[in-house]
Design a protein around this motif. Structure first.
Motif, mmCIF file in Angstrom:
data_model
loop_
_atom_site.group_PDB
_atom_site.id
_atom_site.type_symbol
_atom_site.label_atom_id
_atom_site.label_comp_id
_atom_site.label_asym_id
_atom_site.label_seq_id
_atom_site.Cartn_x
_atom_site.Cartn_y
_atom_site.Cartn_z
ATOM 1 N N VAL A 148 0.827 -1.212 0.000
ATOM 2 C CA VAL A 148 0.000 0.000 0.000
ATOM 3 C C VAL A 148 0.858 1.257 0.000
ATOM 4 C CG1 VAL A 148 -1.766 1.292 1.259
ATOM 5 C CG2 VAL A 148 -1.902 -1.197 1.128
ATOM 6 N N GLN A 193 -5.232 1.107 -1.638
ATOM 7 C CA GLN A 193 -6.216 0.184 -1.070
ATOM 8 C C GLN A 193 -7.012 -0.433 -2.223
ATOM 9 O OE1 GLN A 193 -8.114 3.083 1.382
ATOM 10 N NE2 GLN A 193 -6.738 2.757 3.112
ATOM 11 N N ALA A 229 -3.505 -5.042 -4.079
ATOM 12 C CA ALA A 229 -2.872 -5.122 -2.765
ATOM 13 C C ALA A 229 -3.514 -6.223 -1.918
ATOM 14 C CB ALA A 229 -2.981 -3.777 -2.043
ATOM 15 N N ILE A 262 -5.506 -3.458 5.146
ATOM 16 C CA ILE A 262 -5.097 -2.682 3.974
ATOM 17 C C ILE A 262 -6.195 -1.738 3.492
ATOM 18 C CG2 ILE A 262 -3.543 -4.507 3.230
ATOM 19 C CD1 ILE A 262 -5.551 -5.218 1.077
#
Length: 308
Positions: free
Chosen positions: A138, A145, A149, A225
């Motif tokens: 990230v 986001q 990821a 995340i």
């Protein structure tokens, strides 16, 4: 007289061992029944609560503030795309690393340290992988986001499982297969590609599917995340009408997944949202059971055709 005493002593020892074996078997059966009955009870309750909500509209509607109109469209689409990235990244890396460690890596201290760490990584809490993905994917690599990821985070999570499963599947192949291939003049790569990988495919596929079944229900790395708890749109389609007919814009799109959607509904006080969460949980459980069932089926079919 001494021989008779020795025989009686041996019989006592054997009888004592049999009693311990019986006790261990009974304990194992009781533990298994407790686990099975607990799962059946929870699944039955989920089935009773969530089954009435499993309609076509539930699968084709976005989340809503009105529980009767809420659905899981964005959640199951996001889950599918994240798992696609996870499989595409974890499977080649995991299988390749397993083959290298088992067949190519020299047996030295450095290799032993790697093997110990790979084995231990399978037991690391998932939140640690989420924090690692947050810092690496990230922030450092700038993926944000996004689905990419999230897929990489879950790939890190199941990578040790795939590596260990690959190594164990290759290790189970009789040494005579390798010796026969080498005796006929095959190279190391020919032995691996033509014999070891085809014969170990059943075990490798089982490990891969079980790893993916674990990843599909993980919540901690996805929350870490920055997965969205409420999203009323879909990522861009991977398929377009213009050349080259494939788009990768969806990799950078925001997302949500089934466990996050369930968490959002469970945290709401209205009972109708609890029923929605039960329905989503039922779908997730069925998906997980289907993946595990597929692993068992593939292992049975592929091992049935192998004759040493």
């Amino acid at each position: 007289m001494r021989n008779v005493n020795n025989l009686d002593e041996i019989r006592k020892i054997i009888g004592r061992h049999k009693r311990w074996d019986l006790l261990f078997m009974i304990t194992g059966i009781i533990a298994l029944m407790i686990a099975i009955m607990t799962f059946i009870a929870l699944f039955t309750q989920m089935l009773i609560d969530g089954m009435p909500r499993l309609t076509w509209d539930f699968f084709t509607s976005f989340p809503s503030r009105r529980p009767e109109a809420a659905g899981i469209l964005s959640a199951w689409v996001g889950t599918t795309l994240v798992m696609l990235v996870t499989a595409a990244s974890a499977v080649p890396l995991g299988v390749g690393a397993g083959v290298y460690l088992e067949e190519y890596a020299p047996k030295n201290l450095f290799t032993e340290i790697i093997e110990i760490n790979v084995t231990n990584l399978a037991g690391v809490p998932s939140i640690i992988y989420g924090l690692l993905a947050l810092g690496l994917f990230v922030y450092q690599l700038g993926f944000g986001q996004s689905i990419l990821a999230a897929g990489f985070a879950l790939a890190l999570l199941i990578l040790p499982v795939v590596i260990v499963a690959t190594r164990e599947a290759i290790r189970a192949i009789p040494i005579a297969i390798r010796e026969g291939a080498y005796a006929l003049g095959a190279t190391k790569w020919q032995t691996v590609s033509d014999h070891l990988l085809p014969y170990s495919a059943a075990g490798i596929l089982t490990g891969i599917i079980i790893g993916l079944a674990r990843a599909i229900g993980e919540t901690a790395p996805i929350i870490t995340i920055g997965a969205l708890t409420f999203i009323a749109f879909l990522p861009p389609s991977p398929v377009t009408n213009e050349f080259p007919y494939i788009s990768f814009e969806w990799l950078t799109a925001p997302f949500t997944v089934m466990p996050i959607q369930m968490f959002n509904w469970v945290s709401r006080p209205e009972e109708a949202f609890q029923l929605n969460a039960a329905a989503a949980g039922l779908v997730l459980v069925v998906m997980t059971l289907a993946m595990n069932g597929l692993a068992i089926y593939l292992r049975y079919r592929m091992r049935k055709n192998i004759k040493w």
